[in-house]
Every structure is written in structure tokens, then in C-alpha cells.
Design a protein around this motif. Structure first.
Motif, PDB file in Angstrom:
ATOM      1  N   TRP A  88       0.846  -1.176   0.000  1.00 43.43           N
ATOM      2  CA  TRP A  88       0.000   0.000   0.000  1.00 43.43           C
ATOM      3  C   TRP A  88       0.894   1.243   0.000  1.00 43.43           C
ATOM      4  N   PRO A  89       0.395   2.365  -0.514  1.00 46.06           N
ATOM      5  CA  PRO A  89       1.179   3.593  -0.449  1.00 46.06           C
ATOM      6  C   PRO A  89       1.315   4.062   1.001  1.00 46.06           C
ATOM      7  N   ARG A  90       2.454   4.620   1.331  1.00 46.78           N
ATOM      8  CA  ARG A  90       2.644   5.168   2.673  1.00 46.78           C
ATOM      9  C   ARG A  90       2.316   6.645   2.645  1.00 46.78           C
ATOM     10  N   ASP A  91       1.689   7.127   3.718  1.00 43.60           N
ATOM     11  CA  ASP A  91       1.338   8.531   3.833  1.00 43.60           C
ATOM     12  C   ASP A  91       1.954   9.090   5.108  1.00 43.60           C
ATOM     13  N   PRO A  92       2.930  10.004   5.002  1.00 45.82           N
ATOM     14  CA  PRO A  92       3.495  10.547   3.773  1.00 45.82           C
ATOM     15  C   PRO A  92       4.440   9.537   3.112  1.00 45.82           C
ATOM     16  N   PRO A  93       4.633   9.683   1.805  1.00 46.88           N
ATOM     17  CA  PRO A  93       5.505   8.732   1.111  1.00 46.88           C
ATOM     18  C   PRO A  93       6.970   8.922   1.501  1.00 46.88           C
ATOM     19  N   VAL A  94       7.760   7.883   1.260  1.00 46.17           N
ATOM     20  CA  VAL A  94       9.201   7.975   1.454  1.00 46.17           C
ATOM     21  C   VAL A  94       9.721   8.958   0.407  1.00 46.17           C
ATOM     22  N   ARG A  95      10.557   9.870   0.838  1.00 41.10           N
ATOM     23  CA  ARG A  95      11.107  10.868  -0.092  1.00 41.10           C
ATOM     24  C   ARG A  95      12.009  10.186  -1.114  1.00 41.10           C
ATOM     25  N   HIS A  96      11.734  10.407  -2.378  1.00 43.05           N
ATOM     26  CA  HIS A  96      12.523   9.807  -3.458  1.00 43.05           C
ATOM     27  C   HIS A  96      13.614  10.782  -3.879  1.00 43.05           C
ATOM     28  N   ARG A  97      14.846  10.272  -3.964  1.00 40.08           N
ATOM     29  CA  ARG A  97      15.957  11.095  -4.444  1.00 40.08           C
ATOM     30  C   ARG A  97      16.561  10.422  -5.660  1.00 40.08           C
ATOM     31  N   LYS A  98      16.554  11.117  -6.775  1.00 36.84           N
ATOM     32  CA  LYS A  98      17.020  10.550  -8.045  1.00 36.84           C
ATOM     33  C   LYS A  98      18.478  10.130  -8.001  1.00 36.84           C
ATOM     34  N   THR A  99      19.303  10.816  -7.233  1.00 34.38           N
ATOM     35  CA  THR A  99      20.740  10.537  -7.229  1.00 34.38           C
ATOM     36  C   THR A  99      21.159   9.506  -6.193  1.00 34.38           C
ATOM     37  N   VAL A 100      20.245   9.057  -5.348  1.00 31.01           N
ATOM     38  CA  VAL A 100      20.582   8.080  -4.307  1.00 31.01           C
ATOM     39  C   VAL A 100      19.781   6.802  -4.560  1.00 31.01           C
ATOM     40  N   PRO A 101      20.455   5.694  -4.865  1.00 29.38           N
ATOM     41  CA  PRO A 101      19.721   4.452  -5.122  1.00 29.38           C
ATOM     42  C   PRO A 101      19.122   3.885  -3.839  1.00 29.38           C
ATOM     43  N   ASP A 102      18.099   3.077  -4.006  1.00 27.92           N
ATOM     44  CA  ASP A 102      17.548   2.336  -2.878  1.00 27.92           C
ATOM     45  C   ASP A 102      17.207   0.937  -3.370  1.00 27.92           C
ATOM     46  N   CYS A 103      16.969   0.051  -2.429  1.00 23.28           N
ATOM     47  CA  CYS A 103      16.564  -1.312  -2.775  1.00 23.28           C
ATOM     48  C   CYS A 103      15.728  -1.869  -1.621  1.00 23.28           C
ATOM     49  N   TRP A 104      15.121  -3.024  -1.879  1.00 26.65           N
ATOM     50  CA  TRP A 104      14.279  -3.682  -0.882  1.00 26.65           C
ATOM     51  C   TRP A 104      14.907  -4.995  -0.444  1.00 26.65           C
ATOM     52  N   LEU A 105      14.827  -5.267   0.851  1.00 32.85           N
ATOM     53  CA  LEU A 105      15.303  -6.515   1.432  1.00 32.85           C
ATOM     54  C   LEU A 105      14.151  -7.197   2.152  1.00 32.85           C
ATOM     55  N   GLU A 106      14.234  -8.510   2.253  1.00 31.75           N
ATOM     56  CA  GLU A 106      13.374  -9.270   3.152  1.00 31.75           C
ATOM     57  C   GLU A 106      14.280  -9.793   4.246  1.00 31.75           C
ATOM     58  N   ILE A 107      13.961  -9.442   5.491  1.00 30.21           N
ATOM     59  CA  ILE A 107      14.800  -9.811   6.642  1.00 30.21           C
ATOM     60  C   ILE A 107      13.942 -10.575   7.638  1.00 30.21           C
ATOM     61  N   THR A 108      14.443 -11.741   8.067  1.00 29.51           N
ATOM     62  CA  THR A 108      13.760 -12.540   9.084  1.00 29.51           C
ATOM     63  C   THR A 108      14.663 -12.665  10.301  1.00 29.51           C
ATOM     64  N   LEU A 109      14.140 -12.245  11.450  1.00 27.67           N
ATOM     65  CA  LEU A 109      14.869 -12.282  12.727  1.00 27.67           C
ATOM     66  C   LEU A 109      14.217 -13.287  13.669  1.00 27.67           C
ATOM     67  N   THR A 110      14.997 -13.775  14.619  1.00 24.78           N
ATOM     68  CA  THR A 110      14.439 -14.616  15.680  1.00 24.78           C
ATOM     69  C   THR A 110      14.638 -13.965  17.048  1.00 24.78           C
ATOM     70  N   GLU A 111      14.884 -12.690  17.048  1.00 27.27           N
ATOM     71  CA  GLU A 111      14.947 -11.902  18.277  1.00 27.27           C
ATOM     72  C   GLU A 111      14.275 -10.575  17.977  1.00 27.27           C
ATOM     73  N   GLY A 112      14.054  -9.765  18.967  1.00 26.62           N
ATOM     74  CA  GLY A 112      13.327  -8.526  18.724  1.00 26.62           C
ATOM     75  C   GLY A 112      13.808  -7.398  19.602  1.00 26.62           C
ATOM     76  N   ARG A 113      15.020  -6.941  19.370  1.00 28.47           N
ATOM     77  CA  ARG A 113      15.539  -5.813  20.144  1.00 28.47           C
ATOM     78  C   ARG A 113      14.925  -4.502  19.653  1.00 28.47           C
ATOM     79  N   ASN A 114      15.045  -3.484  20.483  1.00 26.09           N
ATOM     80  CA  ASN A 114      14.528  -2.171  20.145  1.00 26.09           C
ATOM     81  C   ASN A 114      15.160  -1.669  18.844  1.00 26.09           C
TER      82      ASN A 114
END
Length: 183
Positions: A114-140
Motif C-alpha cells: 500500500w502507499p505510505r502517507d506521507p511517502p518515502v522521499r525519493h531522491r534521483k541521485t541516491v539508489p535504494d533497494c528492498w530486502l526481506e529480513i527474518t529475525l528470531t529476536e526482537g531488540r529495540n
């Protein structure tokens, strides 16, 4: 009772807020009386939050000794090369000690979210990517601290599963009763 709730961005994982001005809380979503969060999601994180009226169940769901996996979709700033992914997989040294090894994979394209409100700021000169991360602990703020430690600051964080419970099509602000996962 166990509730799966899709916590929207900038909603607190509590039912009241005494700050001024008050922030959005769980009270505005018609959740059943007597339930409380089994674990937390940061104010600036989104996705699956489990709530229950059963203290023993809440403990089973959140105690790190049970190693219940939590899966996140994480948009990060930068390019996740194999060296950075391996560092996350091995575990990262944080100020409060090393993390457990994590399941980490780079996603070939942005996930259908779903779209986030407000959206993540997009910067043309800075790349981004998506990861899937699975943890078995839950620190702050653990995912955010781990990705930052390898030079990939988190831009958006969405929890999609805890143990055997997933979002399964819940839109932000929606909830449903779910079957208690084994274990």
C-alpha cells in the motif's frame, strides 16, 4: 484471543498517548476490549502487530527464547551488495551486543505494498533497494540498527509475519482474529 492488526505508519503501539499534541494510537481502530500488544512496532514502522487478551500467549509470542521468526520488508538507502547481505546474515555487532544470524535476501523489485502517507522521499541521485529480513529476536529498533550498521539506512519498514501469522491481505488499520500458532 489473538488479533492480527496491520498497524499504519505513525501509529503508537498503545491505546493512550499523553504527549502534546497527542499522536494516533490503537484506540482509533475498533479493536476488541481487553486486548494489548504482544510485542511492539516503532511509531515509524508499519505492518503486522499481534494483540491478545492472554498474558501467557503474549509471553510465548514475544520471549526471545522461543525464537519465533519475524519477517520484514525493508526499503534501504543504497545498494545491497553480497558483502552487506552476508554481514546481515552472519549477525551484526550492535552497541548492546551481536545480533543472532538473520535470514536476508535482496528483492528483485519493490514489493506490492500500500502507499505510505506521507511517502518515502525519493531522491534521483541516491539508489535504494528492498530486502526481506527474518529475525528470531526482537531488540529495540533492531532492523533499523542492523541495516545502518552495514551502511544501508532504513527508509521504510513493514513487518509482514510473526511465526505462522501473516498480514494476508489486511489493509493498514484493518484487523482480524487469527488462530494461535503452535509453539
Amino acid at each position: 484471543m489473538l488479533i492480527a492488526f496491520n498497524k499504519p505508519f505513525q501509529v503508537l503501539c498503545q491505546f493512550t498517548d499523553r504527549s502534546q499534541p497527542p499522536r494516533a494510537t490503537l484506540a482509533g481502530f475498533g479493536l476488541p476490549a481487553g486486548v494489548y500488544p504482544a510485542g511492539r512496532l516503532d511509531h515509524d514502522s508499519e505492518g503486522l502487530l499481534l494483540l491478545t487478551d492472554d498474558g501467557a500467549l503474549a509471553h510465548r509470542l514475544t520471549d526471545p527464547r522461543h525464537k519465533r521468526p519475524k519477517t520484514y520488508l525493508v526499503q534501504v538507502e543504497g545498494e545491497a551488495g553480497e558483502d552487506r547481505l552476508q554481514a546481515l546474515r552472519r549477525g551484526v555487532a550492535l552497541k548492546d551486543g551481536p545480533t543472532r544470524p538473520a535470514g536476508v535476501r535482496a528483492l528483485p523489485s519493490p514489493p506490492a505494498l500500500w502507499p505510505r502517507d506521507p511517502p518515502v522521499r525519493h531522491r534521483k541521485t541516491v539508489p535504494d533497494c528492498w530486502l526481506e529480513i527474518t529475525l528470531t529476536e526482537g531488540r529495540n529498533r533492531q532492523v533499523r540498527r542492523m541495516t545502518a550498521a552495514v551502511g544501508l539506512p532504513t527508509l521504510r519498514l513493514v513487518r509482514i509475519a510473526v511465526g505462522g501469522v501473516g498480514l494476508d491481505g489486511l489493509a493498514p488499520g484493518q484487523w482480524r482474529t487469527v488462530t494461535v500458532p503452535p509453539g
